[in-house]
Design an enzyme around this catalytic site. Structure first.
Site, PDB file in Angstrom:
ATOM      1  N   GLY A  92       0.770  -1.246   0.000  1.00  0.00           N
ATOM      2  CA  GLY A  92       0.000   0.000   0.000  1.00  0.00           C
ATOM      3  C   GLY A  92       0.798   1.291   0.000  1.00  0.00           C
ATOM      4  O   GLY A  92       1.681   1.499  -0.843  1.00  0.00           O
TER       5      GLY A  92
ATOM      6  N   ASP B 270       8.620  -7.184  13.522  1.00  0.00           N
ATOM      7  CA  ASP B 270       7.371  -6.624  14.018  1.00  0.00           C
ATOM      8  C   ASP B 270       7.717  -5.303  14.703  1.00  0.00           C
ATOM      9  O   ASP B 270       8.520  -5.274  15.643  1.00  0.00           O
ATOM     10  CB  ASP B 270       6.738  -7.607  15.017  1.00  0.00           C
ATOM     11  CG  ASP B 270       5.321  -7.188  15.387  1.00  0.00           C
ATOM     12  OD1 ASP B 270       5.078  -5.969  15.539  1.00  0.00           O
ATOM     13  OD2 ASP B 270       4.470  -8.077  15.518  1.00  0.00           O
TER      14      ASP B 270
ATOM     15  N   PHE C 184      -5.432  -2.389   3.513  1.00  0.00           N
ATOM     16  CA  PHE C 184      -6.037  -1.839   4.729  1.00  0.00           C
ATOM     17  C   PHE C 184      -7.355  -2.530   5.105  1.00  0.00           C
ATOM     18  O   PHE C 184      -7.545  -2.952   6.245  1.00  0.00           O
ATOM     19  CB  PHE C 184      -6.253  -0.329   4.529  1.00  0.00           C
ATOM     20  CG  PHE C 184      -6.914   0.352   5.680  1.00  0.00           C
ATOM     21  CD1 PHE C 184      -6.184   0.746   6.793  1.00  0.00           C
ATOM     22  CD2 PHE C 184      -8.288   0.608   5.677  1.00  0.00           C
ATOM     23  CE1 PHE C 184      -6.794   1.373   7.866  1.00  0.00           C
ATOM     24  CE2 PHE C 184      -8.903   1.235   6.743  1.00  0.00           C
ATOM     25  CZ  PHE C 184      -8.156   1.619   7.836  1.00  0.00           C
TER      26      PHE C 184
ATOM     27  N   GLY D 220      -7.979   3.174  -1.459  1.00  0.00           N
ATOM     28  CA  GLY D 220      -7.890   1.791  -1.921  1.00  0.00           C
ATOM     29  C   GLY D 220      -6.472   1.461  -2.372  1.00  0.00           C
ATOM     30  O   GLY D 220      -5.537   2.203  -2.062  1.00  0.00           O
TER      31      GLY D 220
ATOM     32  N   TYR E 211      -9.381   2.774  16.662  1.00  0.00           N
ATOM     33  CA  TYR E 211      -8.581   3.151  15.479  1.00  0.00           C
ATOM     34  C   TYR E 211      -8.525   4.681  15.371  1.00  0.00           C
ATOM     35  O   TYR E 211      -7.453   5.270  15.237  1.00  0.00           O
ATOM     36  CB  TYR E 211      -9.150   2.534  14.204  1.00  0.00           C
ATOM     37  CG  TYR E 211      -8.377   2.965  12.971  1.00  0.00           C
ATOM     38  CD1 TYR E 211      -7.044   2.597  12.805  1.00  0.00           C
ATOM     39  CD2 TYR E 211      -8.973   3.765  11.993  1.00  0.00           C
ATOM     40  CE1 TYR E 211      -6.319   3.027  11.684  1.00  0.00           C
ATOM     41  CE2 TYR E 211      -8.250   4.186  10.873  1.00  0.00           C
ATOM     42  CZ  TYR E 211      -6.928   3.810  10.732  1.00  0.00           C
ATOM     43  OH  TYR E 211      -6.214   4.238   9.633  1.00  0.00           O
TER      44      TYR E 211
HETATM   45  P1  NDP Z   1      -1.628  -1.782   4.244  1.00  0.00           P
HETATM   46  O1  NDP Z   1      -2.291  -2.790   5.105  1.00  0.00           O
HETATM   47  O2  NDP Z   1      -1.540  -2.049   2.794  1.00  0.00           O
HETATM   48  O3  NDP Z   1      -0.168  -1.469   4.800  1.00  0.00           O
HETATM   49  C1  NDP Z   1       0.141  -1.481   6.163  1.00  0.00           C
HETATM   50  C2  NDP Z   1       1.638  -1.657   6.319  1.00  0.00           C
HETATM   51  O4  NDP Z   1       1.954  -1.644   7.727  1.00  0.00           O
HETATM   52  C3  NDP Z   1       2.119  -2.984   5.759  1.00  0.00           C
HETATM   53  O5  NDP Z   1       3.338  -2.776   5.092  1.00  0.00           O
HETATM   54  C4  NDP Z   1       2.337  -3.836   7.001  1.00  0.00           C
HETATM   55  O6  NDP Z   1       3.404  -4.738   6.766  1.00  0.00           O
HETATM   56  C5  NDP Z   1       2.753  -2.766   8.016  1.00  0.00           C
HETATM   57  N1  NDP Z   1       2.533  -3.215   9.393  1.00  0.00           N
HETATM   58  C6  NDP Z   1       1.355  -3.424  10.018  1.00  0.00           C
HETATM   59  N2  NDP Z   1       1.566  -3.910  11.251  1.00  0.00           N
HETATM   60  C7  NDP Z   1       2.909  -4.017  11.396  1.00  0.00           C
HETATM   61  C8  NDP Z   1       3.748  -4.479  12.442  1.00  0.00           C
HETATM   62  N3  NDP Z   1       3.253  -4.932  13.599  1.00  0.00           N
HETATM   63  N4  NDP Z   1       5.085  -4.462  12.252  1.00  0.00           N
HETATM   64  C9  NDP Z   1       5.609  -4.006  11.088  1.00  0.00           C
HETATM   65  N5  NDP Z   1       4.861  -3.549  10.069  1.00  0.00           N
HETATM   66  C10 NDP Z   1       3.537  -3.567  10.216  1.00  0.00           C
HETATM   67  O7  NDP Z   1      -2.425  -0.422   4.519  1.00  0.00           O
HETATM   68  P2  NDP Z   1      -2.219   1.088   3.989  1.00  0.00           P
HETATM   69  O8  NDP Z   1      -1.072   1.193   3.084  1.00  0.00           O
HETATM   70  O9  NDP Z   1      -3.542   1.544   3.517  1.00  0.00           O
HETATM   71  O10 NDP Z   1      -1.942   1.810   5.371  1.00  0.00           O
HETATM   72  C11 NDP Z   1      -0.743   2.511   5.683  1.00  0.00           C
HETATM   73  C12 NDP Z   1      -1.045   3.511   6.772  1.00  0.00           C
HETATM   74  O11 NDP Z   1      -2.002   4.448   6.311  1.00  0.00           O
HETATM   75  C13 NDP Z   1      -1.627   2.913   8.046  1.00  0.00           C
HETATM   76  O12 NDP Z   1      -1.056   3.577   9.153  1.00  0.00           O
HETATM   77  C14 NDP Z   1      -3.117   3.218   7.945  1.00  0.00           C
HETATM   78  O13 NDP Z   1      -3.728   3.311   9.200  1.00  0.00           O
HETATM   79  C15 NDP Z   1      -3.073   4.565   7.242  1.00  0.00           C
HETATM   80  N6  NDP Z   1      -4.274   4.961   6.520  1.00  0.00           N
HETATM   81  C16 NDP Z   1      -4.857   4.137   5.580  1.00  0.00           C
HETATM   82  C17 NDP Z   1      -5.986   4.560   4.914  1.00  0.00           C
HETATM   83  C18 NDP Z   1      -6.715   3.681   3.949  1.00  0.00           C
HETATM   84  O14 NDP Z   1      -7.931   3.892   3.744  1.00  0.00           O
HETATM   85  N7  NDP Z   1      -6.058   2.742   3.300  1.00  0.00           N
HETATM   86  C19 NDP Z   1      -6.547   5.899   5.113  1.00  0.00           C
HETATM   87  C20 NDP Z   1      -5.866   6.664   6.144  1.00  0.00           C
HETATM   88  C21 NDP Z   1      -4.766   6.215   6.773  1.00  0.00           C
HETATM   89  P3  NDP Z   1       3.454  -6.281   7.206  1.00  0.00           P
HETATM   90  O15 NDP Z   1       2.043  -6.806   7.237  1.00  0.00           O
HETATM   91  O16 NDP Z   1       4.324  -6.926   6.176  1.00  0.00           O
HETATM   92  O17 NDP Z   1       4.092  -6.246   8.551  1.00  0.00           O
HETATM   93  C1  8X3 Z   2      -8.547   4.916   7.000  1.00  0.00           C
HETATM   94  C2  8X3 Z   2      -9.739   5.737   6.659  1.00  0.00           C
HETATM   95  O1  8X3 Z   2     -12.228   6.080   7.111  1.00  0.00           O
HETATM   96  O2  8X3 Z   2     -11.421   3.791   7.023  1.00  0.00           O
HETATM   97  O3  8X3 Z   2      -7.832   5.465   8.029  1.00  0.00           O
HETATM   98  O4  8X3 Z   2     -10.922   5.181   8.901  1.00  0.00           O
HETATM   99  S1  8X3 Z   2     -11.130   5.167   7.464  1.00  0.00           S
END
Ligand code: NDP
Ligand code: 8X3
Length: 254
Positions: free
Chosen positions: A14, A57, A188, A184, A150
């Site tokens: 992502g 982690d 997530f 998207g 969250y």
């Molecule tokens: P993804 O799930 O695609 O990416 C999340 C990333 O975080 C992955 O690379 C995962 O890697 C890593 N991660 C999660 N937990 C751990 C852990 N315990 N240790 C190390 N790495 C970890 O989601 P997004 O790219 O969408 O999300 C990225 C950020 O953006 C997050 O903080 C999310 O809350 C935020 N966000 C997302 C939105 C959305 O709608 N998509 C909107 C607003 C904010 P791995 O599993 O390999 O450890």
């Molecule tokens: C991700 C956006 O609206 O799903 O942080 O919380 S929402």
């Protein structure tokens, strides 16, 4: 010209992967952290710039500290820290939620983010150079049913960013908080719904959400502004999304 080093957490998927790709296009050296090693290795091999991977982690303080202490020399001076790793788990109301999910969100989105920042910021202060970018969410600004912990964890990210700004303004270190809305192209929602593809896909049905490249664009922009300019906070949403009205519960009439 000095090649800058950027540390991107959550780079296996992502936003993080898109940010890494964008910063690599800018010629930066990269440190990439996530749990899934193969994903990191693959990304690193595609970037065309020096990249160091940390498969751990992020909640494991000892592993994170040791990884930082053992960084190869050319990656030691971190110029940009993108605190992006994070997750939402569940969408149940507070009375039905799984306590383990709440803990994991707090440990990942708040505690781990603060711990890594605490470690990295010391070198930035010594060098009088740096930029910390923290990934928040609109969920930290607007409450929605099931957003409970969250949203609260992302409000922490925003307020922590403000606090860092206050501490670091005199050290030539910039701090930016980015709060995206519906996005998207990442895992997530699969993660939020514990692998339930149907529920995950329904989130984006008939919308044109933000995409990881849009977030990478914001990161690239704030980094490349002149160094005397600090973007404190960005809130972005897809055009199809807007903040809704206040919720009013009405009793059902017979
Ligand atoms: P993804 O799930 O695609 O990416 C999340 C990333 O975080 C992955 O690379 C995962 O890697 C890593 N991660 C999660 N937990 C751990 C852990 N315990 N240790 C190390 N790495 C970890 O989601 P997004 O790219 O969408 O999300 C990225 C950020 O953006 C997050 O903080 C999310 O809350 C935020 N966000 C997302 C939105 C959305 O709608 N998509 C909107 C607003 C904010 P791995 O599993 O390999 O450890
Ligand atoms: C991700 C956006 O609206 O799903 O942080 O919380 S929402």
């Amino acid at each position: 010209m000095i090649t800058r080093t950027a540390f991107v957490t959550g780079a296996s998927s992502g936003f993080g992967a898109a940010i890494a790709r964008r910063l690599a296009e800018r010629g930066m050296k990269l440190i990439l952290l996530a749990r899934r090693s193969e994903r990191l290795q693959k990304l690193a091999s595609e970037l065309g710039v020096p990249a160091h991977t940390i498969a751990c982690d992020i909640r494991d303080n000892a592993a994170v500290k040791s990884a930082l202490q053992n960084l190869p020399a050319k990656f030691r001076d971190i110029d940009i820290l993108v605190n992006n790793a994070g997750l939402a788990l569940g969408l149940e109301s507070a009375d039905k939620t799984d306590w383990a999910d709440w803990l994991q969100m707090i440990d990942t989105n708040c505690t781990a983010l603060a711990y890594l920042t605490r470690l990295v910021v010391v070198g930035m202060v010594e060098r009088r150079r740096g930029h910390i970018i923290n990934m928040g969410s609109v969920a930290g600004h607007y409450a929605y049913p099931g957003g409970n912990v969250y949203g609260a964890s992302k409000a922490f990210v925003e307020q922590f960013s403000r606090g860092l700004r206050a501490d670091l303004a005199g050290h030539k270190i910039r701090v930016t908080h980015i709060a995206p809305g519906l996005a998207g192209g990442s895992e997530f929602s699969q993660v939020r719904f514990h692998g339930d593809e149907q529920k995950a896909q329904a989130v984006y049905e008939n919308t044109q959400p933000l995409m990881p490249a849009d977030i990478a664009e914001c990161v690239d922009w704030v980094i490349h502004l002149p160094e005397h300019v600090n973007i404190n906070s960005i809130e972005l949403m897809p055009t199809c999304q807007a903040a809704g009205p206040l919720a009013v519960h009405r009793n059902k009439t017979a």
